[in-house]
Design a protein around this motif. Structure first.
Motif, PDB file in Angstrom:
ATOM      1  N   ASP A 245       0.493  -1.390  -0.336  1.00  0.00           N
ATOM      2  CA  ASP A 245      -0.142  -0.010   0.338  1.00  0.00           C
ATOM      3  C   ASP A 245       0.625   1.497   0.024  1.00  0.00           C
ATOM      4  OD1 ASP A 245       1.052   0.254   2.621  1.00  0.00           O
ATOM      5  OD2 ASP A 245      -1.122  -0.159   3.911  1.00  0.00           O
ATOM      6  N   ALA A 246       0.185   2.284   0.113  1.00  0.00           N
ATOM      7  CA  ALA A 246       0.502   3.556   0.155  1.00  0.00           C
ATOM      8  C   ALA A 246       1.975   3.744   1.250  1.00  0.00           C
ATOM      9  CB  ALA A 246      -0.274   4.570  -0.017  1.00  0.00           C
ATOM     10  N   ASP A 247       1.304   3.176   2.247  1.00  0.00           N
ATOM     11  CA  ASP A 247       2.561   3.094   3.521  1.00  0.00           C
ATOM     12  C   ASP A 247       3.434   2.394   3.600  1.00  0.00           C
ATOM     13  OD1 ASP A 247       1.191   5.363   4.157  1.00  0.00           O
ATOM     14  OD2 ASP A 247      -0.153   4.164   5.619  1.00  0.00           O
ATOM     15  N   GLY A 248       4.001   1.446   2.089  1.00  0.00           N
ATOM     16  CA  GLY A 248       4.818   0.966   2.536  1.00  0.00           C
ATOM     17  C   GLY A 248       4.595  -0.609   3.307  1.00  0.00           C
ATOM     18  N   ARG A 249       3.019  -0.963   3.504  1.00  0.00           N
ATOM     19  CA  ARG A 249       3.201  -2.596   4.329  1.00  0.00           C
ATOM     20  C   ARG A 249       2.881  -3.017   3.201  1.00  0.00           C
ATOM     21  NH1 ARG A 249       1.906  -2.212   9.513  1.00  0.00           N
ATOM     22  NH2 ARG A 249       0.367  -4.142   9.355  1.00  0.00           N
ATOM     23  N   ILE A 250       2.764  -4.518   3.615  1.00  0.00           N
ATOM     24  CA  ILE A 250       1.976  -5.587   2.321  1.00  0.00           C
ATOM     25  C   ILE A 250       0.920  -5.961   2.880  1.00  0.00           C
ATOM     26  CG2 ILE A 250       2.504  -8.013   2.398  1.00  0.00           C
ATOM     27  CD1 ILE A 250       5.690  -7.203   2.719  1.00  0.00           C
ATOM     28  N   THR A 251      -0.260  -6.023   1.645  1.00  0.00           N
ATOM     29  CA  THR A 251      -1.653  -6.007   1.645  1.00  0.00           C
ATOM     30  C   THR A 251      -1.568  -7.520   2.666  1.00  0.00           C
ATOM     31  OG1 THR A 251      -1.210  -6.251  -0.329  1.00  0.00           O
ATOM     32  CG2 THR A 251      -1.618  -3.968   1.180  1.00  0.00           C
ATOM     33  N   GLY A 294       6.892   4.832   9.144  1.00  0.00           N
ATOM     34  CA  GLY A 294       7.361   5.586  10.364  1.00  0.00           C
ATOM     35  C   GLY A 294       8.604   4.201  11.162  1.00  0.00           C
ATOM     36  N   ARG A 295       9.211   3.673   9.770  1.00  0.00           N
ATOM     37  CA  ARG A 295      10.299   3.244  10.603  1.00  0.00           C
ATOM     38  C   ARG A 295      11.506   3.262  10.733  1.00  0.00           C
ATOM     39  NH1 ARG A 295       7.914  -1.126  14.226  1.00  0.00           N
ATOM     40  NH2 ARG A 295       5.994  -1.329  13.619  1.00  0.00           N
ATOM     41  N   THR A 296      12.667   3.306  11.150  1.00  0.00           N
ATOM     42  CA  THR A 296      14.414   3.545  10.634  1.00  0.00           C
ATOM     43  C   THR A 296      14.632   2.633  10.214  1.00  0.00           C
ATOM     44  OG1 THR A 296      14.856   1.904  13.128  1.00  0.00           O
ATOM     45  CG2 THR A 296      13.725   4.116  13.247  1.00  0.00           C
ATOM     46  N   GLY A 297      15.799   3.558   9.541  1.00  0.00           N
ATOM     47  CA  GLY A 297      16.656   2.442   8.420  1.00  0.00           C
ATOM     48  C   GLY A 297      17.227   1.493   8.949  1.00  0.00           C
ATOM     49  N   LEU A 298      17.060   0.908  10.057  1.00  0.00           N
ATOM     50  CA  LEU A 298      17.679  -0.401   9.961  1.00  0.00           C
ATOM     51  C   LEU A 298      16.879  -1.420  10.583  1.00  0.00           C
ATOM     52  CD1 LEU A 298      20.598   0.481  12.944  1.00  0.00           C
ATOM     53  CD2 LEU A 298      20.787  -0.036  10.558  1.00  0.00           C
ATOM     54  N   GLU A 299      15.892  -0.788  10.808  1.00  0.00           N
ATOM     55  CA  GLU A 299      14.414  -1.373  11.214  1.00  0.00           C
ATOM     56  C   GLU A 299      13.717  -2.303   9.918  1.00  0.00           C
ATOM     57  OE1 GLU A 299      11.347  -1.084  14.661  1.00  0.00           O
ATOM     58  OE2 GLU A 299      11.994   0.850  13.733  1.00  0.00           O
ATOM     59  N   MET A 300      14.235  -1.103   8.892  1.00  0.00           N
ATOM     60  CA  MET A 300      14.120  -1.530   7.772  1.00  0.00           C
ATOM     61  C   MET A 300      14.492  -2.298   6.720  1.00  0.00           C
ATOM     62  SD  MET A 300      12.092   1.393   5.515  1.00  0.00           S
ATOM     63  CE  MET A 300      12.907   3.022   6.139  1.00  0.00           C
TER      64      MET A 300
END
Length: 461
Positions: A245-251, A294-300
């Motif tokens: 989705d637009a927030d980068g979350r998987i649907t 809403g997530r940091t680089g290392l989290e991602m």
């Protein structure tokens, strides 16, 4: 903290014997143990025999164990009442192609001066012979000074890691009673980006799949059929574009079941690393991070799951232009998994999602490309704190608990089959060019890596 009086002489001996240690490594590197190419089968066996002889010369009870593929090398130190540890490495190496991009023959290693210091140049120098030998040389120095090791050890060296480890899981199951230990250690990892020592405590899992979508019985002229007939390539693109989705979350339904948030201890460790996502991307010609909002680089890259399209084909891709509706379209996709996500459930959810969106005139099939769950280690085990303190003492910088975006399936295998957590401790650097021409391993990584294992072995005792 380990008693330094017990290890100072070992460290001094290790430093004094560095030239001889490098000679042994060079001899090992000259053996072209390429596991993926059947033409090198005898040379892989030669490397296993060489390693077994080295371990036997140090007093280990060592043997070469046959498998349906390339052999395993298994060795034991003295057997006592102390908590044993298992150390894993692999002695096989990647192919060397393209050979013309090497500055020197890949199996004629040498020490080279570079602007950043001395390096060991040659195939396998970093992945994984150089790393493996840091541990062997640490054991050698302990034996020379004290006659025995401070901890009971089981060593497992594999010859198929670079070809998918087809024999490993069966071997672990068949020899579980012999190999099971209190903790496992794997050396096939790196220092943190700035050379800071680190223990990798979690690894993302992986699920790969291929989608084949078919429409008409042949490619169609877009002038005669465009707008009327189903276009498999368009259908495939539409389906795949809806998975984020637009927030980068998987649907996908149920996708985030089992995904775990960071502990406060790990979050503090990661924040202290000062990771700059923009600077990291600048190394590959990019500068703007994207991903889950809403997530940091290392989290991602370490602690969040992903969906990626790794390749897509269909229609005419040659020179010039051809106006067709392709009869078939294909895509290869992968998911990086975290926490307790179940690869089988993710596969079922993904395939159901695709099938539900395929038009009546099209047919879809899938080709599985393997799956493995994520691994997260229990850092409350005192071995982790002991190893972290030992690394900090050796490198003069606070060691960190870090994650890894990639997958090392054996860490999960140790947990699943042998019931033990793994400390992933390595001394490679980001610029070691593993799997590429001109592979290298910093001389500092080799020397201080061996010194680090001396300290860790003492700490684990």
């Amino acid at each position: 903290m380990a008693d330094n009086s017990k290890i100072d002489e070992v460290l001094s001996t290790l430093d004094e014997n560095l030239p001889q240690s490098l000679d042994r490594l060079m001899e090992f590197l000259r053996i072209p143990s390429i596991s993926t190419d059947p033409a090198y089968k005898d040379r892989v066996r030669q490397a296993a025999d060489w390693l077994c002889a080295e371990l036997a010369s140090l007093g280990f009870e060592a043997s070469v164990r046959d498998t349906p593929g390339h052999p395993m090398v298994v060795a034991h130190s003295q057997k006592g009442d102390r908590r044993p540890a298992l150390f894993y490495g692999h002695y096989d190496v990647q192919p060397v192609d393209p050979l013309e991009l090497w500055d020197r023959p890949p199996f004629e290693p040498e020490i080279q001066d570079t602007p950043n210091g001395k390096v060991i140049r040659g195939r396998g120098s970093s992945d994984d012979k150089g790393q493996l030998m840091t541990f062997v040389e640490a054991a050698r120095a302990w034996k020379e000074i004290h006659g025995s090791l401070p901890s009971d050890l089981v060593l497992l060296f594999e010859g198929e890691e670079e070809s998918g480890s087809p024999s490993l899981r069966p071997f672990l199951r068949e020899n579980a009673a012999e190999l099971r230990a209190g903790i496992a250690m794997i050396c096939d990892t790196s220092l943190y980006a700035d050379g800071r020592p680190a223990i990798t405590t979690q690894l993302r899992g992986l699920y790969g799949d291929e989608i084949i979508l078919r429409g008409a019985d042949r490619d169609l002229h877009s002038g005669g059929f465009g707008g009327l007939a189903a276009n498999p390539l368009q259908v495939l693109v539409d389906i795949l574009s809806g998975i984020k989705d637009a927030d980068g979350r998987i649907t996908l339904p149920g996708f985030y079941d089992g995904v775990e948030e960071l502990t406060e201890e790990l979050r503090a460790d990661w924040e202290a690393l000062g990771f700059d996502a923009g600077e990291f991307l600048s190394r590959v010609g990019l500068k703007h991070p994207i991903g889950e909002r809403g997530r940091t680089g290392l989290e991602m890259v370490w602690n969040r799951p992903t969906f990626e399209i790794n390749g897509i084909t269909g229609g005419y891709t040659g020179e010039g232009f051809k106006t067709v509706l392709p009869a078939e379209a294909r895509a290869k996709v992968s998911f990086r998994l975290t926490g307790a996500q179940n690869p089988g459930k993710i596969r079922d959810s993904f395939r159901a999602y695709v099938r539900a969106r395929v038009p009546a005139d099209c047919a879809v099939e899938f080709q599985d490309h393997g799956a493995s769950p994520a691994s997260r280690m229990d850092i409350s085990d005192p071995a982790f704190a002991a190893a972290k303190a030992a690394l900090t003492e050796e490198w003069g910088r606070e060691a960190a608990y870090i994650g890894a975006g990639g997958s090392i399936p054996i860490a999960g295998d140790f947990k699943e089959i042998l019931g033990m957590d793994t400390m992933l401790i390595g001394f490679a650097r980001d610029d070691d060019r593993i799997h590429s021409p001109n592979e290298k391993y910093d001389l500092e990584s080799f020397a201080k890596g061996a010194r680090s294992w001396v300290r860790i072995l003492a700490a684990l005792s």
